[in-house]
Scaffold this motif. Structure first.
Motif, mmCIF file in Angstrom:
data_model
loop_
_atom_site.group_PDB
_atom_site.id
_atom_site.type_symbol
_atom_site.label_atom_id
_atom_site.label_comp_id
_atom_site.label_asym_id
_atom_site.label_seq_id
_atom_site.Cartn_x
_atom_site.Cartn_y
_atom_site.Cartn_z
ATOM 1 N N LYS A 95 0.848 -1.186 0.000
ATOM 2 C CA LYS A 95 0.000 0.000 0.000
ATOM 3 C C LYS A 95 0.885 1.237 0.000
ATOM 4 O O LYS A 95 2.030 1.204 0.440
ATOM 5 N N ILE A 96 0.324 2.323 -0.534
ATOM 6 C CA ILE A 96 0.982 3.626 -0.507
ATOM 7 C C ILE A 96 0.179 4.485 0.455
ATOM 8 O O ILE A 96 -1.041 4.613 0.315
ATOM 9 N N SER A 97 0.863 5.058 1.453
ATOM 10 C CA SER A 97 0.214 5.922 2.436
ATOM 11 C C SER A 97 0.867 7.291 2.417
ATOM 12 O O SER A 97 2.065 7.408 2.137
ATOM 13 N N ASP A 98 0.084 8.322 2.744
ATOM 14 C CA ASP A 98 0.669 9.655 2.847
ATOM 15 C C ASP A 98 1.272 9.833 4.235
ATOM 16 O O ASP A 98 1.223 8.920 5.071
ATOM 17 N N ARG A 106 -3.596 0.634 -2.970
ATOM 18 C CA ARG A 106 -3.106 -0.720 -2.680
ATOM 19 C C ARG A 106 -2.739 -1.369 -4.007
ATOM 20 O O ARG A 106 -3.372 -1.106 -5.022
ATOM 21 N N PHE A 107 -1.717 -2.219 -3.988
ATOM 22 C CA PHE A 107 -1.309 -2.923 -5.201
ATOM 23 C C PHE A 107 -0.555 -4.179 -4.826
ATOM 24 O O PHE A 107 -0.125 -4.344 -3.681
ATOM 25 N N ASN A 108 -0.415 -5.080 -5.788
ATOM 26 C CA ASN A 108 0.377 -6.292 -5.603
ATOM 27 C C ASN A 108 1.733 -6.060 -6.246
ATOM 28 O O ASN A 108 1.820 -5.816 -7.451
ATOM 29 N N GLY A 123 4.982 15.404 -2.191
ATOM 30 C CA GLY A 123 4.878 15.100 -0.770
ATOM 31 C C GLY A 123 5.730 13.905 -0.395
ATOM 32 O O GLY A 123 6.507 13.387 -1.191
ATOM 33 N N ILE A 124 5.572 13.453 0.825
ATOM 34 C CA ILE A 124 6.281 12.289 1.355
ATOM 35 C C ILE A 124 5.273 11.164 1.508
ATOM 36 O O ILE A 124 4.186 11.357 2.070
ATOM 37 N N TYR A 125 5.629 9.988 1.000
ATOM 38 C CA TYR A 125 4.754 8.822 1.030
ATOM 39 C C TYR A 125 5.525 7.628 1.566
ATOM 40 O O TYR A 125 6.757 7.623 1.589
ATOM 41 N N PHE A 126 4.774 6.611 1.969
ATOM 42 C CA PHE A 126 5.383 5.372 2.431
ATOM 43 C C PHE A 126 4.817 4.211 1.630
ATOM 44 O O PHE A 126 3.602 4.100 1.441
ATOM 45 N N ILE A 127 5.713 3.374 1.136
ATOM 46 C CA ILE A 127 5.347 2.129 0.469
ATOM 47 C C ILE A 127 5.552 1.057 1.537
ATOM 48 O O ILE A 127 6.651 0.891 2.058
ATOM 49 N N GLU A 128 4.487 0.334 1.853
ATOM 50 C CA GLU A 128 4.549 -0.610 2.962
ATOM 51 C C GLU A 128 3.852 -1.908 2.589
ATOM 52 O O GLU A 128 2.811 -1.899 1.931
ATOM 53 N N SER A 129 4.440 -3.026 3.011
ATOM 54 C CA SER A 129 3.772 -4.313 2.803
ATOM 55 C C SER A 129 2.589 -4.401 3.761
ATOM 56 O O SER A 129 2.593 -3.790 4.838
ATOM 57 N N GLU A 130 1.558 -5.131 3.352
ATOM 58 C CA GLU A 130 0.365 -5.264 4.183
ATOM 59 C C GLU A 130 0.695 -5.893 5.539
ATOM 60 O O GLU A 130 0.045 -5.594 6.531
ATOM 61 N N ASP A 131 1.722 -6.759 5.585
ATOM 62 C CA ASP A 131 2.091 -7.371 6.862
ATOM 63 C C ASP A 131 3.067 -6.497 7.658
ATOM 64 O O ASP A 131 3.527 -6.876 8.722
ATOM 65 N N ARG A 132 3.402 -5.334 7.123
ATOM 66 C CA ARG A 132 4.240 -4.304 7.755
ATOM 67 C C ARG A 132 5.689 -4.725 7.976
ATOM 68 O O ARG A 132 6.394 -4.127 8.781
ATOM 69 N N ARG A 136 9.191 1.559 3.033
ATOM 70 C CA ARG A 136 10.140 2.434 2.341
ATOM 71 C C ARG A 136 9.502 3.811 2.180
ATOM 72 O O ARG A 136 8.312 3.919 1.899
ATOM 73 N N LYS A 137 10.315 4.840 2.311
ATOM 74 C CA LYS A 137 9.846 6.218 2.104
ATOM 75 C C LYS A 137 10.043 6.604 0.648
ATOM 76 O O LYS A 137 11.063 6.277 0.049
ATOM 77 N N LEU A 138 9.044 7.279 0.078
ATOM 78 C CA LEU A 138 9.112 7.797 -1.279
ATOM 79 C C LEU A 138 8.821 9.284 -1.226
ATOM 80 O O LEU A 138 7.834 9.708 -0.643
ATOM 81 N N ILE A 139 9.693 10.071 -1.854
ATOM 82 C CA ILE A 139 9.496 11.511 -1.931
ATOM 83 C C ILE A 139 9.077 11.839 -3.361
ATOM 84 O O ILE A 139 9.727 11.413 -4.323
#
Length: 142
Positions: A95-98, A106-108, A123-132, A136-139
């Motif tokens: 998932k991508i979160s702000d 959400r994506f596979n 902005g600043i975003y986070f790419i995170e696995s569903e199981d956490r 990773r941070k994405l700018i």
């Protein structure tokens, strides 16, 4: 050592040339072979048009795949326009979160490399696995 089919809006199947074999799960526009060999892609457009590329010889060098199994790479980072590549040694749900934690998408994520076009504003975003287990941070910025 990354192969890209430049025809957009199609379906793809990457194959080994010798022996002639479809590579299971290799159906993205971009394919990164894990072993040295000769590869080609079959491209299908809606309406029944199908074509295939020539065989391309690839020599795999560098970090062994076993070392990639625990890595997830996001690039380019920063991204100018919200489009980025994700490369992983394994598939996972993501998932991508702000910055506030709101889930944007959400994506596979598949094994290997794939392009993600998220059309994110700066902005600043986070790419995170569903199981956490992966975060990773994405700018994104102009």
């Amino acid at each position: 050592n990354t192969l890209t089919a430049f025809q957009g809006s199609a379906t793809y199947q990457w194959n080994q040339c010798s022996p002639l074999t479809a590579i299971s799960g290799a159906t993205n526009q971009v394919f990164t072979p894990s072993v040295t060999g000769s590869y080609y892609v079959v491209i299908n457009l809606s309406g029944g048009c199908t074509d295939s590329s020539s065989c391309i010889n690839i020599t795999v060098t560098g970090i062994p795949n076993a070392d990639l199994n625990n890595q997830v790479m996001i690039y380019p980072n920063p991204s100018d326009d919200g489009k980025f590549f994700i490369r992983s040694g394994f598939a996972f749900e993501a998932k991508i979160s702000d910055i506030s934690g709101r889930v944007i998408r959400r994506f596979n994520a598949s094994e290997g490399q794939q392009t993600i076009v998220a059309d994110l504003p700066p902005g600043i975003y986070f790419i995170e696995s569903e199981d956490r287990t992966i975060k990773r941070k994405l700018i994104v910025g102009n």
